[in-house]
Design an enzyme around this catalytic site. Structure first.
Site, PDB file in Angstrom:
ATOM      1  N   SER A 135       0.834  -1.197   0.000  1.00 14.00           N
ATOM      2  CA  SER A 135       0.000   0.000   0.000  1.00 14.00           C
ATOM      3  C   SER A 135       0.866   1.244   0.000  1.00 14.00           C
ATOM      4  O   SER A 135       1.932   1.274   0.607  1.00 14.00           O
ATOM      5  CB  SER A 135      -0.876  -0.011   1.264  1.00 14.00           C
ATOM      6  OG  SER A 135      -1.569   1.195   1.401  1.00 14.00           O
ATOM      7  N   ASP A 140       5.427   7.474   5.589  1.00 13.03           N
ATOM      8  CA  ASP A 140       4.984   8.396   6.639  1.00 13.03           C
ATOM      9  C   ASP A 140       4.479   7.609   7.846  1.00 13.03           C
ATOM     10  O   ASP A 140       3.412   6.997   7.803  1.00 13.03           O
ATOM     11  CB  ASP A 140       3.856   9.283   6.084  1.00 13.03           C
ATOM     12  CG  ASP A 140       3.269  10.217   7.140  1.00 13.03           C
ATOM     13  OD1 ASP A 140       3.904  10.370   8.206  1.00 13.03           O
ATOM     14  OD2 ASP A 140       2.195  10.776   6.877  1.00 13.03           O
ATOM     15  N   LYS A 157       4.015  -3.861   6.793  1.00 12.78           N
ATOM     16  CA  LYS A 157       4.075  -4.137   5.355  1.00 12.78           C
ATOM     17  C   LYS A 157       5.458  -3.789   4.802  1.00 12.78           C
ATOM     18  O   LYS A 157       6.029  -4.538   4.011  1.00 12.78           O
ATOM     19  CB  LYS A 157       2.992  -3.342   4.605  1.00 12.78           C
ATOM     20  CG  LYS A 157       1.577  -3.925   4.726  1.00 12.78           C
ATOM     21  CD  LYS A 157       0.593  -3.106   3.907  1.00 12.78           C
ATOM     22  CE  LYS A 157      -0.829  -3.592   4.035  1.00 12.78           C
ATOM     23  NZ  LYS A 157      -1.057  -4.935   3.471  1.00 12.78           N
TER      24      LYS A 157
END
Length: 255
Positions: A135, A140, A157
């Site tokens: 994703s 951030d 992830k």
């Protein structure tokens, strides 16, 4: 005996909304691919395939992955932790939903350990390429997705992505923008890096387009050892992407 002219491809998370589309697309191209799916439950298995091409397994348990991964050429990883909305949420009262992850299904267990297990099993089986769908937003730490259920989903992830890069297996990491349940094949696709696309108006993508890019990545050397963000222009602007070799050739980032 397996037909050596066809590539055997396993889709994990094949019961999910994007995974189902990838699995279906592979089955439709049976002249090129032998499709396999991995799902978590018998219920999902009944929903998506025939008895012999869908396996039930738990990505948190390495041993349960072996039957599905044995003898495959490529692996497309679409497993992901899914936050649940806490009971009692009433949108009519202007409330903001609160999220949680079920026990055993936190991003650390699913997106890190579960994906690490898949990568290790694939490496042991001699798999030639892994396509991993992640994703956008992972650069951030304060991305809102990380706060859902205190799961830090993008952190885990990224950790799995780095593990794949370090594995030595040819890889393609697709960091998809906001996923939309819309028709695919009718928009111009955009690739980027370091979440730059999130700063634009083009930060979403239709699930079938992500699925198509997953499969096209198996066809072009230009897609190997690459990691990129993926979104699309709004429908009706630009030209629908047909030349995937050219799309992958634009990408210069390895992580």
């Amino acid at each position: 005996m397996a037909d050596s002219s066809k590539s055997t491809v396993l889709v994990t998370g094949a019961g999910g909304r994007t995974g189902q589309i990838v699995f279906k697309k592979l089955k439709e191209r049976s002249d090129q691919y032998v499709a396999r799916g991995l799902v978590r439950t018998e219920e999902s298995k009944q929903k998506i395939g025939s008895a012999d091409d869908v396996f039930v397994g738990d990505i948190r348990d390495s041993a349960s992955l072996v039957p599905a991964i044995e003898g495959i050429d490529a692996l497309i990883i679409l497993t992901s932790g899914v936050p649940q909305i806490k009971p009692g949420f009433d949108p009519t009262k202007g409330q903001r939903p609160e999220f949680y992850f079920e026990d055993g299904a936190y991003p650390e267990q699913v997106d890190w350990i579960g994906q690490k297990n898949q990568i290790d099993a694939a490496k042991a089986a001699g798999v030639k390429q892994i396509v991993l769908v992640g994703s956008m937003g992972g650069t951030d730490l304060n991305n809102p997705l990380n706060s859902l259920g205190n799961g830090n989903i993008l952190v885990w992830k990224r950790k799995a992505e780095q593990y794949l890069v370090d594995s030595g297996i040819p890889y393609t990491i697709i960091r998809a923008g906001g996923l939309q349940d819309k028709e695919g094949g009718i928009r111009e696709l955009l690739v980027g890096k370091d979440d730059e696309l999130l700063k634009t108006e083009t930060r979403t993508i239709a699930r079938p387009d992500v699925a198509e890019v997953c499969i096209q990545a198996l066809n072009f050397e230009e897609a190997q050892f690459k990691a990129f963000d993926l979104s699309s222009k709004p429908e009706g602007t630009g030209s629908p992407t047909k030349d995937f070799k050219a799309l992958f050739s634009q990408i210069t980032t390895r992580f």
